[in-house]
Write a protein that holds these residues in place. Sequence first.
Motif, PDB file in Angstrom:
ATOM      1  N   SER A 319       0.830  -1.193   0.000  1.00  0.00           N
ATOM      2  CA  SER A 319       0.000   0.000   0.000  1.00  0.00           C
ATOM      3  C   SER A 319       0.870   1.250   0.000  1.00  0.00           C
ATOM      4  CB  SER A 319      -0.922  -0.010   1.225  1.00  0.00           C
ATOM      5  OG  SER A 319      -1.701   1.155   1.294  1.00  0.00           O
ATOM      6  N   ALA A 320       1.894   1.259   0.833  1.00  0.00           N
ATOM      7  CA  ALA A 320       2.803   2.407   0.888  1.00  0.00           C
ATOM      8  C   ALA A 320       3.564   2.577  -0.418  1.00  0.00           C
ATOM      9  CB  ALA A 320       3.785   2.226   2.046  1.00  0.00           C
ATOM     10  N   GLN A 321       3.965   1.479  -1.037  1.00  0.00           N
ATOM     11  CA  GLN A 321       4.684   1.559  -2.306  1.00  0.00           C
ATOM     12  C   GLN A 321       3.801   2.110  -3.419  1.00  0.00           C
ATOM     13  OE1 GLN A 321       6.052  -2.520  -2.555  1.00  0.00           O
ATOM     14  NE2 GLN A 321       8.083  -1.962  -1.826  1.00  0.00           N
ATOM     15  N   ARG A 322       2.531   1.749  -3.385  1.00  0.00           N
ATOM     16  CA  ARG A 322       1.586   2.329  -4.340  1.00  0.00           C
ATOM     17  C   ARG A 322       1.503   3.839  -4.145  1.00  0.00           C
ATOM     18  NH1 ARG A 322      -3.609   1.601  -7.035  1.00  0.00           N
ATOM     19  NH2 ARG A 322      -4.919   3.435  -6.636  1.00  0.00           N
ATOM     20  N   VAL A 323       1.362   4.265  -2.893  1.00  0.00           N
ATOM     21  CA  VAL A 323       1.257   5.695  -2.604  1.00  0.00           C
ATOM     22  C   VAL A 323       2.508   6.426  -3.078  1.00  0.00           C
ATOM     23  CG1 VAL A 323       1.195   7.403  -0.743  1.00  0.00           C
ATOM     24  CG2 VAL A 323      -0.355   5.445  -0.695  1.00  0.00           C
ATOM     25  N   LEU A 324       3.677   5.891  -2.789  1.00  0.00           N
ATOM     26  CA  LEU A 324       4.912   6.550  -3.176  1.00  0.00           C
ATOM     27  C   LEU A 324       5.038   6.665  -4.696  1.00  0.00           C
ATOM     28  CD1 LEU A 324       7.571   7.869  -2.610  1.00  0.00           C
ATOM     29  CD2 LEU A 324       8.595   5.604  -2.233  1.00  0.00           C
ATOM     30  N   THR A 325       4.662   5.612  -5.410  1.00  0.00           N
ATOM     31  CA  THR A 325       4.725   5.657  -6.868  1.00  0.00           C
ATOM     32  C   THR A 325       3.819   6.750  -7.418  1.00  0.00           C
ATOM     33  OG1 THR A 325       5.206   3.277  -6.934  1.00  0.00           O
ATOM     34  CG2 THR A 325       4.474   4.289  -8.981  1.00  0.00           C
ATOM     35  N   PRO A 342      -5.745  -1.502  10.503  1.00  0.00           N
ATOM     36  CA  PRO A 342      -4.481  -1.573  11.253  1.00  0.00           C
ATOM     37  C   PRO A 342      -3.247  -1.418  10.382  1.00  0.00           C
ATOM     38  CG  PRO A 342      -6.000  -3.305  11.967  1.00  0.00           C
ATOM     39  CD  PRO A 342      -6.614  -2.678  10.753  1.00  0.00           C
ATOM     40  N   LYS A 343      -3.346  -1.739   9.082  1.00  0.00           N
ATOM     41  CA  LYS A 343      -2.169  -1.650   8.215  1.00  0.00           C
ATOM     42  C   LYS A 343      -1.838  -0.203   7.836  1.00  0.00           C
ATOM     43  CE  LYS A 343      -4.283  -4.078   4.989  1.00  0.00           C
ATOM     44  NZ  LYS A 343      -4.588  -4.796   3.710  1.00  0.00           N
ATOM     45  N   ALA A 344      -2.735   0.751   8.130  1.00  0.00           N
ATOM     46  CA  ALA A 344      -2.487   2.139   7.727  1.00  0.00           C
ATOM     47  C   ALA A 344      -1.251   2.719   8.403  1.00  0.00           C
ATOM     48  CB  ALA A 344      -3.716   3.000   8.015  1.00  0.00           C
ATOM     49  N   GLN A 345      -1.078   2.461   9.687  1.00  0.00           N
ATOM     50  CA  GLN A 345       0.070   3.038  10.388  1.00  0.00           C
ATOM     51  C   GLN A 345       1.402   2.483   9.890  1.00  0.00           C
ATOM     52  OE1 GLN A 345      -0.133   3.383  14.686  1.00  0.00           O
ATOM     53  NE2 GLN A 345       2.103   3.304  14.844  1.00  0.00           N
ATOM     54  N   PRO A 346       1.582   1.152   9.792  1.00  0.00           N
ATOM     55  CA  PRO A 346       2.859   0.676   9.234  1.00  0.00           C
ATOM     56  C   PRO A 346       3.089   1.142   7.805  1.00  0.00           C
ATOM     57  CG  PRO A 346       1.326  -1.155   9.585  1.00  0.00           C
ATOM     58  CD  PRO A 346       0.763   0.035  10.278  1.00  0.00           C
ATOM     59  N   ALA A 347       2.014   1.316   7.044  1.00  0.00           N
ATOM     60  CA  ALA A 347       2.167   1.837   5.682  1.00  0.00           C
ATOM     61  C   ALA A 347       2.704   3.264   5.732  1.00  0.00           C
ATOM     62  CB  ALA A 347       0.831   1.793   4.948  1.00  0.00           C
ATOM     63  N   LEU A 348       2.144   4.085   6.611  1.00  0.00           N
ATOM     64  CA  LEU A 348       2.604   5.465   6.733  1.00  0.00           C
ATOM     65  C   LEU A 348       4.038   5.513   7.256  1.00  0.00           C
ATOM     66  CD1 LEU A 348       2.078   8.472   6.507  1.00  0.00           C
ATOM     67  CD2 LEU A 348       1.024   8.402   8.786  1.00  0.00           C
ATOM     68  N   GLU A 349       4.374   4.648   8.202  1.00  0.00           N
ATOM     69  CA  GLU A 349       5.744   4.599   8.715  1.00  0.00           C
ATOM     70  C   GLU A 349       6.732   4.314   7.590  1.00  0.00           C
ATOM     71  OE1 GLU A 349       5.845   1.746  11.843  1.00  0.00           O
ATOM     72  OE2 GLU A 349       4.540   2.898  13.182  1.00  0.00           O
ATOM     73  N   TRP A 350       6.404   3.342   6.744  1.00  0.00           N
ATOM     74  CA  TRP A 350       7.272   3.010   5.597  1.00  0.00           C
ATOM     75  C   TRP A 350       7.401   4.212   4.678  1.00  0.00           C
ATOM     76  CZ3 TRP A 350       7.446   3.068   0.387  1.00  0.00           C
ATOM     77  CH2 TRP A 350       8.375   2.241  -0.259  1.00  0.00           C
ATOM     78  N   LEU A 352       7.001   7.468   5.300  1.00  0.00           N
ATOM     79  CA  LEU A 352       7.793   8.554   5.884  1.00  0.00           C
ATOM     80  C   LEU A 352       9.279   8.208   5.879  1.00  0.00           C
ATOM     81  CD1 LEU A 352       5.556   9.607   8.921  1.00  0.00           C
ATOM     82  CD2 LEU A 352       5.718  10.689   6.662  1.00  0.00           C
ATOM     83  N   GLN A 353       9.597   6.960   6.149  1.00  0.00           N
ATOM     84  CA  GLN A 353      10.999   6.531   6.158  1.00  0.00           C
ATOM     85  C   GLN A 353      11.631   6.683   4.776  1.00  0.00           C
ATOM     86  OE1 GLN A 353      11.549   2.458   7.401  1.00  0.00           O
ATOM     87  NE2 GLN A 353      13.693   2.398   6.753  1.00  0.00           N
ATOM     88  N   HIS A 354      10.862   6.353   3.738  1.00  0.00           N
ATOM     89  CA  HIS A 354      11.419   6.347   2.384  1.00  0.00           C
ATOM     90  C   HIS A 354      11.298   7.693   1.674  1.00  0.00           C
ATOM     91  CE1 HIS A 354      11.305   2.021   3.122  1.00  0.00           C
ATOM     92  NE2 HIS A 354      12.143   1.894   2.118  1.00  0.00           N
ATOM     93  N   GLY A 359      12.821  15.785  -0.080  1.00  0.00           N
ATOM     94  CA  GLY A 359      12.480  17.167  -0.360  1.00  0.00           C
ATOM     95  C   GLY A 359      10.996  17.453  -0.478  1.00  0.00           C
ATOM     96  N   ILE A 360      10.148  16.496  -0.112  1.00  0.00           N
ATOM     97  CA  ILE A 360       8.706  16.746  -0.161  1.00  0.00           C
ATOM     98  C   ILE A 360       8.264  17.450   1.118  1.00  0.00           C
ATOM     99  CG2 ILE A 360       8.339  14.702  -1.604  1.00  0.00           C
ATOM    100  CD1 ILE A 360       7.022  13.427   0.960  1.00  0.00           C
ATOM    101  N   GLY A 361       7.044  17.990   1.102  1.00  0.00           N
ATOM    102  CA  GLY A 361       6.486  18.629   2.285  1.00  0.00           C
ATOM    103  C   GLY A 361       5.083  18.121   2.560  1.00  0.00           C
TER     104      GLY A 361
END
Length: 372
Positions: A319-325, A342-350, A352-354, A359-361
């Motif tokens: 899910s996080a990889q989709r968002v980042l793409t 429940p998967k929303a928080q680990p997705a957001l953590e990933w 933010l880490q990546h 340079g995004i805001g």
Amino acid sequence: MRIAFALFAGLLSLGAQAAPADFVSFDRNLWPEQLDSPTLFDVASRAEILSFARVLHESEMLDEQALTARLGLRQVNLPVIRAVRARLWQRLWTSYQQAQQSCEQDASFCYPVESMADLRTQSATFAADVGTFYSDWVEPSHQFHARYLDEQLRKAALFPQTTSEVEKLSGRERNGEELNDRMFLLTFVGGPGPEGSSTDQMTDYLRRQKLDAIFFVLGNRLQQRRDAGLVVPLYAGQCVGIQGWEYRSHAQWQGWQDSLRRSQARVQADLPEQYVPLFRPPYGQRRADGEGFMASQQLRVSLWDIDAQDDGPLSAEASAQRVLTLMLLWRKGVIQFRDSQPKAQPALEWLLQHTAQSGIGWEDCREYGQRE
């Protein structure tokens, strides 16, 4: 026998019409560089823009019959599809212009593109010239963007009979295109959950990260949390909009106006400091004739253009990889997560880490919510 076969074929057609959304992500490990600088964010952004432009251009080669078959529909609204395609091209052109500004620092995926016509031409041929360093990325990216484009075109094909986030109904609606380059807004829907749920964990996590978001709440679920205890601490430091009294389409619901009134009154009474006058329609479905009522309630429709699809089979990382793409593709936008998942928080953590050094805001939720 012929009658039975015809009925069976009809059922298949209905099944195609009502087919659920395809959940699609992209493995960011196939991209050979970390996004640890604004320049490398731009390199990856240029690549995703060209990849999506390629499939968008390819889709324009399909006639109506072929497009209808590809989308699994009985018929399509071609004027809306053409309008959505034109808007997508404009966004791609704007995004590519922004991403080109760092070409002096890194020339990867930088081409002499000076017009939208140049972008069309270059997108059709760039894949043959990426070199071995990016070769493992090319075809999987093409497949992701083809499926993502199908998501958008299918919604366009059904619009406006079935409204969605794919197109605005008026200039008062927002969908993320109004943000500045590299700026993103976090939003969450479907909550709040019961006390101690993933909603509590998410709001606590955001406070620890010194981030804020807009939580679009359901009136009935907020009522349940209020009956169980205080809700102000839950959303401290965050913004709260409404999704209606319950999670159902507000397009055909006769009680849609009462749904908005009740949920708006509930949030304004319980969370006056967190309230922002925005309505996130469930499924993106709302009424074309609802503009006057929305204005009378001083509400604006707040859509999204980056969906985490965290309510389906995708893992938190997928899910996080989709968002980042999609962040790389559009370079700005409104991201939709579901705090009840429940998967929303680990997705957001990933996520933010990546993106920590990219340079995004992150858009301030109150500034966005109160903007005219």
